[in-house]
Design a protein around this motif. Sequence first.
Motif, PDB file in Angstrom:
ATOM      1  N   ASP A 252       0.806  -1.216   0.000  1.00  0.00           N
ATOM      2  CA  ASP A 252       0.000   0.000   0.000  1.00  0.00           C
ATOM      3  C   ASP A 252       0.841   1.269   0.000  1.00  0.00           C
ATOM      4  OD1 ASP A 252       1.035  -0.223   2.520  1.00  0.00           O
ATOM      5  OD2 ASP A 252      -0.822   0.298   3.575  1.00  0.00           O
ATOM      6  N   GLY A 253       2.164   1.128  -0.192  1.00  0.00           N
ATOM      7  CA  GLY A 253       3.044   2.285  -0.222  1.00  0.00           C
ATOM      8  C   GLY A 253       3.534   2.725   1.136  1.00  0.00           C
ATOM      9  N   ILE A 274       3.430   6.503   5.483  1.00  0.00           N
ATOM     10  CA  ILE A 274       3.157   6.412   4.047  1.00  0.00           C
ATOM     11  C   ILE A 274       3.718   7.687   3.426  1.00  0.00           C
ATOM     12  CG2 ILE A 274       1.415   6.131   2.251  1.00  0.00           C
ATOM     13  CD1 ILE A 274      -0.409   4.866   4.278  1.00  0.00           C
ATOM     14  N   PRO A 275       4.920   7.624   2.836  1.00  0.00           N
ATOM     15  CA  PRO A 275       5.606   8.854   2.424  1.00  0.00           C
ATOM     16  C   PRO A 275       4.801   9.740   1.486  1.00  0.00           C
ATOM     17  CG  PRO A 275       7.084   6.974   2.311  1.00  0.00           C
ATOM     18  CD  PRO A 275       5.723   6.427   2.573  1.00  0.00           C
ATOM     19  N   TYR A 276       4.040   9.146   0.562  1.00  0.00           N
ATOM     20  CA  TYR A 276       3.344   9.951  -0.433  1.00  0.00           C
ATOM     21  C   TYR A 276       1.825   9.792  -0.339  1.00  0.00           C
ATOM     22  CZ  TYR A 276       8.009  10.416  -2.385  1.00  0.00           C
ATOM     23  OH  TYR A 276       9.335  10.688  -2.561  1.00  0.00           O
ATOM     24  N   ALA A 282       3.187  -0.209  -4.704  1.00  0.00           N
ATOM     25  CA  ALA A 282       3.983  -0.947  -3.722  1.00  0.00           C
ATOM     26  C   ALA A 282       5.321  -0.267  -3.498  1.00  0.00           C
ATOM     27  CB  ALA A 282       4.183  -2.377  -4.200  1.00  0.00           C
ATOM     28  N   LEU A 283       5.794  -0.338  -2.265  1.00  0.00           N
ATOM     29  CA  LEU A 283       7.041   0.317  -1.879  1.00  0.00           C
ATOM     30  C   LEU A 283       8.044  -0.750  -1.462  1.00  0.00           C
ATOM     31  CD1 LEU A 283       7.471   3.445   0.288  1.00  0.00           C
ATOM     32  CD2 LEU A 283       8.646   1.381   0.975  1.00  0.00           C
ATOM     33  N   THR A 284       9.192  -0.754  -2.100  1.00  0.00           N
ATOM     34  CA  THR A 284      10.316  -1.581  -1.671  1.00  0.00           C
ATOM     35  C   THR A 284      11.450  -0.644  -1.320  1.00  0.00           C
ATOM     36  OG1 THR A 284      11.173  -1.789  -3.903  1.00  0.00           O
ATOM     37  CG2 THR A 284       9.613  -3.459  -3.192  1.00  0.00           C
ATOM     38  N   PHE A 285      12.294  -1.058  -0.364  1.00  0.00           N
ATOM     39  CA  PHE A 285      13.257  -0.060   0.095  1.00  0.00           C
ATOM     40  C   PHE A 285      14.544  -0.701   0.593  1.00  0.00           C
ATOM     41  CE2 PHE A 285      13.450  -0.474   4.679  1.00  0.00           C
ATOM     42  CZ  PHE A 285      12.382  -1.309   4.925  1.00  0.00           C
ATOM     43  N   PHE A 299      14.115   4.179  -0.687  1.00  0.00           N
ATOM     44  CA  PHE A 299      13.102   3.202  -1.081  1.00  0.00           C
ATOM     45  C   PHE A 299      12.665   3.480  -2.513  1.00  0.00           C
ATOM     46  CE2 PHE A 299      10.848   6.654   1.064  1.00  0.00           C
ATOM     47  CZ  PHE A 299       9.871   6.991   0.140  1.00  0.00           C
ATOM     48  N   SER A 300      12.178   2.445  -3.166  1.00  0.00           N
ATOM     49  CA  SER A 300      11.646   2.573  -4.522  1.00  0.00           C
ATOM     50  C   SER A 300      10.145   2.386  -4.485  1.00  0.00           C
ATOM     51  CB  SER A 300      12.282   1.538  -5.462  1.00  0.00           C
ATOM     52  OG  SER A 300      11.944   0.232  -5.056  1.00  0.00           O
ATOM     53  N   GLY A 301       9.467   2.988  -5.447  1.00  0.00           N
ATOM     54  CA  GLY A 301       8.018   2.883  -5.501  1.00  0.00           C
ATOM     55  C   GLY A 301       7.352   3.861  -4.558  1.00  0.00           C
ATOM     56  N   GLY A 302       6.106   3.526  -4.179  1.00  0.00           N
ATOM     57  CA  GLY A 302       5.351   4.340  -3.254  1.00  0.00           C
ATOM     58  C   GLY A 302       4.729   5.574  -3.854  1.00  0.00           C
ATOM     59  N   MET A 303       4.788   5.729  -5.196  1.00  0.00           N
ATOM     60  CA  MET A 303       4.242   6.925  -5.836  1.00  0.00           C
ATOM     61  C   MET A 303       2.718   6.842  -5.956  1.00  0.00           C
ATOM     62  SD  MET A 303       6.462   9.217  -6.652  1.00  0.00           S
ATOM     63  CE  MET A 303       7.979   9.087  -5.744  1.00  0.00           C
TER      64      MET A 303
END
Length: 1032
Positions: A252-253, A274-276, A282-285, A299-303
């Motif tokens: 869920d980011g 939830i950064p954004y 999905a967020l991977t980091f 981290f990558s994703g989460g946009m």
Amino acid sequence: MCLSCHCLCCHSSVSPSPCLSSCLLQTVEHGFPHQPSALSYSPTLQLLAIGTRSGAIKLYGAPGVEFMGLHDENAAVTQVHFLPHQVELVTLLDDNSLHMWTLRAHKGLSELLEIGRFTLTGPPGAPPSVTRVTAVLAHSSGELLLLGTEGGHVFIVEVPGFRELEERNISLDQVANSVPDDYIGRRNLEHVEALQENPVNPNQVVIGYGRGLMVIWDVEKQCAIQHIPATQQLESVWWTEDGSYILSSHSDGSYCRWMVGGEDVNEEEEKSDIPYGEDKEALTFLFTVRQEMPPFLLFSGGMPRASYGDRHCITVIHSKTHVALDFTSRIIDFFAIRDGPQYTDPSALVVLVEEELVVIDLQTEGWPVIQTPYLVPLHSSAITCSHHVSAIPLKLWERVIAAGDLQKTHYSKKPWPITGGQNMAPDPPQRDLLLTGHEDGTVRFWDASGVCLYPMYKLSTAGVFHTDADPNDNMNQGTEGEWPPFRKVGCFDPYSDDPRLGIQKIHLCKYSGYLTVAGTAGQILVLELNDEAAEQTVEAKVVDLLQGQEGFRWKGHTRLDVREEPVLFPPGFQPFSLVQCQPPAVVTALTLHSEWKLVAFGTSHGFGLYDYQQKNTVLIKCTLNPSDQLAMEGPLSRVKSIKKSLRQSFRRIRRSRVSLRKHHVNNALQEANARLEAELAEMELAPVQRKIEARSSDDSFTGLVRTLYFADSFLSDSSHNTPSLWAGTNGGCVFAYMLRLPPVEHRADEPITAQPAKEIQLMHRAPVVGIVVLDGHGAPSPEPLEVAHDLARSPDMQGSHHLLVISEEQFKVFTLPKVSAKMKLKLTATDGSRVRRVGVAWFGSSRSEDYGESGLVVLTNQGDLHVVSLPTVKMQVQYPCIRREDVSGIASCVFTKHGQGFYLISPSEFERFSLSTRHVVEPRCLVEVPLHSGLSNQHSAARRVMEHALLNDESEYWRERERIQTVKQKIHVIVSEPLKCCLSCNSPMCCLSLLVCQLSAPIVIRHTSISRLLYQTSSQSMVSVPAGCILM
């Protein structure tokens, strides 16, 4: 299978010359790996590993340190893992097989070898998901692999022998029994998504399941210590360096931080964020910590899915700095290189995306990109042509470097952070340039002297024309106040503002610094190297190649609009003259003679000669066939109609029927005599030749110009040599023009004139792909200004000259000036192949520094390389080089002047090969075995001895590998219990020697087991390895 350098055997019916009797070496691959699929990094070896979808595994260290291997299985590499503090690595393929690789030292150089493979096998009748590997953890001991599966099980395998430790496996039932019933009742655990080891306690690992549950497991005690009941779909897990927290990222980011060691298993996360915002991808980091400074969060994703779901981003947060790095293609994986006393300070972020490798400097303000010395995306814009120049003079080399340095000011000053291995290759004997033309109108200059294809300078021709591109556009700048705070990184940009800008031909004179490039829309630019910026107007000279012929209408693209106002050109190559062909068709041939200040160019409609000193047109020749309507359609127009194709096919059938009827009218006796003569002629030929049908003059593109050539030779008579221009067409026609050049003192005033001198029509109308004039000694004509710089001897003007015409079907030699056929070498009639690429190369002898021979290097449509001797025109050797199905690879091949060549094996990679034993460029590097920082000096010395024994005999290792199980228990007894030797030496290693003697055969002992022995042996300052043991 190791592919660092391999040799292909030759086939030849002719005894080759001593200096040509070498095998074809495919030495190194330049560029960025095609379709990367996995990434790994070894902090101890300081090596980077990349796996690809084609099953290749490539290792990179310091510039020049490269290794390549290829799995026998046609499967993609999904994961790569280095074994800690060792020279081994493990790859996981998508067919669920595991492979062990090692860097073995041999004769002072390392080579990458596959030494084992393994596939998990489940109980009889179990579904494949039970053993389908989804997560791999290489334990810090270097002895174990933990394999998480789709069925939720964790298998523990001993390496490098790939022995499954069934008694230590972690089953799904064991984990389920340790988790509260209320959690298990709500959801299934699903597959193992992540495995992480506790940095401060190697016995503890965290197992992350797809549904969100995380379990901390004690590997030695075989029990669960703590469970973390996350409720969101799990994406990744990271254990902080101090071992006190576990971080998890979710679909869920969001990401959560969990404290390790809490007794309450139902304890909620300490921090969730939830950064954004909500509804995110999905967020991977990856999370790294500095001991005395604010942490880095990466981290990558989460946009936001709705607004930025198509972005490929990695977010870096440090103190009050927050940047979303926006990459040009999909992110494969990333890691941080860490420095400092405890290796906890992140110094660089290394990101592998689908089309390039990007390294970010995290220690410099603004986090600039570090220039990559290798793995540069050659295809940042699609490659359209290539040109190689050998032995660049130092002055020109330095000027190109200086111009390129001015284009790299936005890069970090920090040196390349990946420095593993030692480059053992000698310094390149000369400076070589590879120029690549691209679809966006750029020409890139590459240092092709050594293993690394290093970018030196980029020339853009788009500024001369009006395009849709904004010259003030800077992709590195984001909008102020934008959220998320995007910043574009990477140079991959496959989109062209205008396809007419594409570069089709390049020619560089290394002595004068003049460069000419030709494009898709009939534009030819002449450029000169200038060390200072200059503002100037480039005027276009329009050349009508149709010469007023009526009835033709160009259906292709329009020409580019030239800027009328002055343009500011940066230091480097600056255009000062422009020729525009009409119709604006693709330029198919180009050559430059900088001594005469002339440029010759050709298209599908004809060819021309341009004097760039006086900026005048010297010659225009239309070669268009009146029946060739297809030549009036550009490359961007539609293909010819089906009706026209059918009409041409019926015409061919009708012509063949007419010729057949004429044949039957002949007298029967004449027919028999002709057949007998033909049979006798075929019997005298060796090898047997096939009959080649002559091509019709009505075929399409017969007027297309394939090659242009300048020469100083005899055309009018045998006593007066004169400058000349030669042109060969697609219809097998060769045109020769005599050029009259005024004296040097009047060169700027008096015009150059051109008069037609010769015209040759080949019998079968095969396309002419090359023209070479041989002097009185049978040597090819030198390059312009080469004699003036004392780098070549003057051509011999006393003996008779010869003209060598290379068509797609044969090599034919004519005498000059009479142009009478002297000899020929047939290719198509012999083996059915056709010439696609040809070049003249100098082959230096491997036995004598002062001896060498010139030869023709030929590439056919079958992908075979031929070497033809000069001036005798005899076939010397033949090598298979490129797959015949690889049409684009064959079309992209370019030869060097010293027997090497390049061709594209993918849109982003050049394969380099060499036909010369004297000029071979290949990786020669050494990677030494790392020493564990926690061992004593004595232990380190013993470890080096053991590693040396490991590399002694690989075949012995494979033959005796099956004996491991029979002696394993006895060895474990010695390892676990202190023993007294009968010789009173107090050495357990001696007892191992006695055991070897009792077994009367070598045994295989894991070096980690011997390491445990060394810890128990305190009285010995040095322990040697018993003879007959092979350590693994």
